[in-house]
Scaffold this motif. Structure first.
Motif, mmCIF file in Angstrom:
data_model
loop_
_atom_site.group_PDB
_atom_site.id
_atom_site.type_symbol
_atom_site.label_atom_id
_atom_site.label_comp_id
_atom_site.label_asym_id
_atom_site.label_seq_id
_atom_site.Cartn_x
_atom_site.Cartn_y
_atom_site.Cartn_z
ATOM 1 N N UNK A 160 0.822 -1.211 0.000
ATOM 2 C CA UNK A 160 0.000 0.000 0.000
ATOM 3 C C UNK A 160 0.855 1.260 0.000
ATOM 4 N N UNK A 161 2.037 1.169 0.629
ATOM 5 C CA UNK A 161 2.937 2.333 0.600
ATOM 6 C C UNK A 161 3.318 2.635 -0.840
ATOM 7 N N UNK A 163 1.507 1.762 -3.437
ATOM 8 C CA UNK A 163 0.291 2.251 -4.090
ATOM 9 C C UNK A 163 0.133 3.753 -3.888
ATOM 10 N N UNK A 164 0.315 4.182 -2.648
ATOM 11 C CA UNK A 164 0.159 5.601 -2.343
ATOM 12 C C UNK A 164 1.168 6.414 -3.142
ATOM 13 N N UNK A 165 2.407 5.949 -3.141
ATOM 14 C CA UNK A 165 3.447 6.672 -3.866
ATOM 15 C C UNK A 165 3.091 6.810 -5.340
ATOM 16 N N UNK A 166 2.569 5.739 -5.922
ATOM 17 C CA UNK A 166 2.221 5.810 -7.341
ATOM 18 C C UNK A 166 1.027 6.728 -7.572
ATOM 19 N N UNK A 167 0.075 6.693 -6.648
ATOM 20 C CA UNK A 167 -1.079 7.586 -6.808
ATOM 21 C C UNK A 167 -0.633 9.044 -6.717
ATOM 22 N N UNK A 168 0.486 9.288 -6.049
ATOM 23 C CA UNK A 168 0.988 10.662 -5.944
ATOM 24 C C UNK A 168 1.820 11.046 -7.161
ATOM 25 N N UNK A 169 1.903 10.161 -8.128
ATOM 26 C CA UNK A 169 2.529 10.514 -9.391
ATOM 27 C C UNK A 169 3.886 9.877 -9.639
ATOM 28 N N UNK A 170 4.404 9.095 -8.684
ATOM 29 C CA UNK A 170 5.718 8.494 -8.872
ATOM 30 C C UNK A 170 5.597 7.231 -9.724
ATOM 31 N N UNK A 171 6.525 7.069 -10.661
ATOM 32 C CA UNK A 171 6.510 5.866 -11.486
ATOM 33 C C UNK A 171 6.960 4.677 -10.637
ATOM 34 N N UNK A 172 6.878 3.478 -11.214
ATOM 35 C CA UNK A 172 7.303 2.293 -10.465
ATOM 36 C C UNK A 172 8.771 2.391 -10.055
ATOM 37 N N UNK A 174 10.676 5.183 -9.660
ATOM 38 C CA UNK A 174 10.885 6.171 -8.594
ATOM 39 C C UNK A 174 10.368 5.641 -7.269
ATOM 40 N N UNK A 178 12.621 5.466 -4.003
ATOM 41 C CA UNK A 178 12.351 6.418 -2.919
ATOM 42 C C UNK A 178 11.623 5.809 -1.735
ATOM 43 N N UNK A 179 10.881 4.724 -1.977
ATOM 44 C CA UNK A 179 10.101 4.133 -0.876
ATOM 45 C C UNK A 179 10.616 2.745 -0.521
ATOM 46 N N UNK B 49 -4.677 0.186 -9.630
ATOM 47 C CA UNK B 49 -3.754 -0.729 -8.967
ATOM 48 C C UNK B 49 -4.107 -2.185 -9.241
ATOM 49 N N UNK B 69 -1.367 4.029 -12.494
ATOM 50 C CA UNK B 69 -1.913 4.821 -11.389
ATOM 51 C C UNK B 69 -1.362 6.251 -11.341
ATOM 52 N N UNK B 70 -0.079 6.415 -11.708
ATOM 53 C CA UNK B 70 0.518 7.751 -11.550
ATOM 54 C C UNK B 70 -0.005 8.758 -12.564
ATOM 55 N N UNK B 74 -5.544 10.433 -9.187
ATOM 56 C CA UNK B 74 -6.331 10.033 -8.025
ATOM 57 C C UNK B 74 -5.417 9.982 -6.799
ATOM 58 N N UNK B 78 -5.619 5.506 2.973
ATOM 59 C CA UNK B 78 -5.967 4.187 3.482
ATOM 60 C C UNK B 78 -6.335 4.255 4.956
ATOM 61 N N UNK B 84 4.840 7.301 4.739
ATOM 62 C CA UNK B 84 6.170 6.754 4.499
ATOM 63 C C UNK B 84 6.963 6.880 5.795
ATOM 64 N N UNK B 86 9.964 6.492 6.708
ATOM 65 C CA UNK B 86 11.317 7.030 6.750
ATOM 66 C C UNK B 86 11.357 8.515 6.407
ATOM 67 N N UNK B 95 5.662 14.904 -0.810
ATOM 68 C CA UNK B 95 6.158 13.826 -1.665
ATOM 69 C C UNK B 95 5.699 13.978 -3.117
ATOM 70 N N UNK B 99 6.667 14.965 -8.559
ATOM 71 C CA UNK B 99 6.181 14.303 -9.768
ATOM 72 C C UNK B 99 5.063 15.062 -10.464
ATOM 73 N N UNK B 147 -1.473 17.472 -4.048
ATOM 74 C CA UNK B 147 -1.351 17.550 -5.508
ATOM 75 C C UNK B 147 -2.712 17.794 -6.163
#
Lengths: 261, 345
Positions: A160-161, A163-172, A174, A178-179, B49, B69-70, B74, B78, B84, B86, B95, B99, B147
């Motif tokens: 899920x971490x 998933x969240x990162x990707x929903x925020x625009x990061x590619x797989x 990145x 980064x995560x 996803x 997804x990126x 959306x 959760x 994150x 760290x 974050x 992007x 964003x």
């Protein structure tokens, strides 16, 4: 557990027996040679060279495991596919194969009778009796320990971490760097320690592929064969102590990292 | 804003079957259903996803069926926050800026506004592990909204929180929804959340959508026995509050305390309503008389429909008491309930 039951005492005694079984021979070996013998040994250039060779070939094996094993560990941790069990068993194979057989198996590919061996010799890579050969063997036996440790590390990071990162625009990619990678760093270091520990202790497979140049376990064996126990013990003391110190340092570093994240 | 058409998804043994939903821009849409109904799966399918087997999804007028997804615009929040671990709170919130092309000035203003609205100012340099559940969830909301996504997907955002924080975050959600253009899609199994937040609701069961409509429609006119059972709270009334009292037509119901601001509904579970032939002499302040309009056999119990002040109240009663009281349609009965049995929305 009730203290008075025999069950309790059986458990305790077995535990003590195992502790003694592991520690007694090691302590005996470490304390057997005199201090002057130990000092003398480290002045021997062959000993220093072999210990150094052991450490850096094991280190290289860990490096190769890191480069090639990390992506595989990630795939195994994150995806389900037909034949995943098979791939996992193949990864574990080097653990169960007898060590001299590993050496022989590698030579059958790298020897002149095989086309891969021919290509190698054409470009000037020698496996038999070379540092390259040692690194190949050590990577072969160490890889499973690295992949398994890192796989369970990745599994402990919630997808899920990502998933969240990707929903925020990061590619797989990145997201991984980064995560996932920073969070798995600790298990990656543990994997490296496990892999190089396994590699440093390898004897059977190395002795088949490369008796020379001599890694420390081969040298210890040779000293034992030629001069007897008391000549091999001091070398063993040095190898064990240096390795323990190295792993301890790595372990402390990983614990620190673990706390800060 | 979101359009899902004839969607089929297979995930191991589970499947989403012919899902059709249209969600309007800036709507607060809630997906309800029991555990295992496929709410979260549908949410993750919309987020990109989980791959789609058949069907069509569009987000913001753009075909998004196969977009990664990126690229969908959306945001996800959760139940377990998923900050994150760290990164500090500030790094977490920012974050997405790496992007997305957002002008520095705009990003700064937005950051300030979110931090202020969600009261995060004193937490910015802390790590998520040192925060409470409510604080974690506020950070995760700020991170997603930083964003300005087209759609914010909320996967049971309140259910991991204890009661005190739950109210707080619910109010935050209301406020954030009011202040932004983002469409909110929330998954929950809690009616209270649905009623207090949703513009419209869809009820899901076993991978299918059973009913879509406004909260009131779902509660008043469930289209299947599943929805009716699931919704459970069959007595839902729009009321006017006046001090500690609520008025339905000319009935005055004692609520027992001043309702929180923004409430306009009360609900009573049918099993909390007590029927009697004579006016009960008890501590229950809410006692009314009405006419029985219907007796419905529900197997183990009967549902009794009583009309009073042009309003239908539904009560449940065991078969035995039905015979003992000798109830029949058209009879006059008394019904009463405690003020503590009332739910306010």
């Amino acid at each position: 557990m009730k203290v008075k039951e025999p069950f309790f005492w059986v458990n305790i005694s077995c535990g003590i027996i195992i502790m003694v079984f592991i520690l007694l021979p090691l302590l005996e070996m470490l304390t057997a040679p005199s201090l002057s013998m130990v000092k003398e040994t480290i002045k021997d250039k062959d000993v220093v060279r072999s210990i150094w060779l052991s450490i850096y070939t094991a280190g290289l094996a860990a490096l190769f495991s890191f480069i090639f094993g990390t992506p595989l560990a990630y795939i195994l941790a994150r995806t389900n596919f037909v034949g995943k069990r098979l791939v996992e068993s193949i990864v574990d194979l080097p653990i169960v194969i007898p060590h001299p057989v590993v050496g022989i198996a590698i030579l059958s590919v790298a020897g002149k009778n095989h086309w891969i061996g021919e290509i190698f010799s054409d470009v000037g890579i020698r496996i038999m009796g070379s540092v390259t050969g040692i690194v190949v063997v050590l990577t072969f036996v160490g890889l499973p320990f690295y992949v398994n440790a890192v796989k369970s590390g990745f599994e402990n990071i919630s997808p899920r971490l990502e998933n969240v990162s990707r929903s925020l625009g990061a590619s797989m990619t990145s997201t991984f760097f980064r995560i996932t990678f920073p969070l798995a760093w600790r298990s990656i270091l543990i994997g490296i320690i496990m892999c190089s520990a396994r590699a440093i202790s390898e004897f059977g497979a190395v002795v088949v592929v490369a008796y020379h140049p001599m890694i420390a376990p081969v040298l210890i064996y040779e000293r034992y064969e030629a001069y007897g126990l008391s000549y091999s013990q001091p070398v063993a003391v040095w190898l064990v102590s240096i390795c323990l110190i190295l792993f301890l340092v790595l372990r402390i570093l990983t614990l620190r990292k673990g706390k800060s994240s | 804003m979101i359009e899902v058409k004839e969607l089929f998804v297979e995930l191991g043994d589970f499947r989403l079957d012919n899902i059709n939903v249209a969600i309007n821009k800036n709507e607060f849409f809630v997906l309800m259903g029991p555990t295992g109904a496929g709410k979260t799966v549908l949410l993750e399918v919309i987020a990109g996803l989980i791959p789609v087997r058949k069907g069509y999804i569009s987000i913001g007028g753009k075909n998004a069926t196969t977009l990664p997804p990126e690229k969908r615009g959306v945001g996800i929040v959760y139940q377990d926050y998923c900050l994150f671990p760290h990164m500090t709170v500030k790094e977490n919130i920012n974050f997405g800026l790496h992007y997305n092309k957002i002008k520095k000035g705009i990003a700064k203003d937005r950051f300030k506004r979110l931090v202020q609205n969600l009261n995060l100012g004193h937490l910015l340099n802390r790590l998520p592990t040192n925060l409470s559940g409510g604080e974690n969830q506020r950070v995760s909301l700020a991170r997603a909204l930083m964003i300005e996504p087209l759609v914010l997907l909320l996967d049971e955002p309140l259910s991991a929180l204890d009661h005190r924080f739950r109210e707080e975050i619910r109010e935050d959600l209301k406020k954030l929804h009011r202040d932004s253009d983002t469409t909110f899609l929330m998954v929950t199994h809690d009616f209270a959340e649905a009623i207090s937040l949703a513009d419209r609701v869809a009820v899901m069961n076993e991978g299918r959508i059973e009913q879509t409509g406004t909260t009131e429609e779902i509660f008043r006119k469930p289209c299947s026995t599943f929805v009716a059972d699931f919704v459970g709270m069959k007595n839902l009334f729009a009321v006017k509050f006046c001090g500690t009292e609520a008025r339905i037509n000319y009935l005055t119901i004692d609520v027992g305390y001043s309702p929180p601001e923004g409430c306009s509904y009360i609900a009573v579970r049918p099993e909390d309503i007590v029927l009697s032939l004579k006016k009960l002499d008890s501590s229950m302040r809410n006692a009314f008389s009405g006419t029985i309009k219907g007796l419905i056999d529900r197997g183990f119990y009967y549902e009794v429909w009583i009309e009073s002040a042009e309003t239908i109240f539904k009560a449940t009663i065991t078969k035995r008491s039905l015979f003992e009281l000798a109830l029949s349609e058209g009879m006059n009965v008394f019904f009463s309930f405690k003020s503590t049995a009332l739910h306010l929305f």
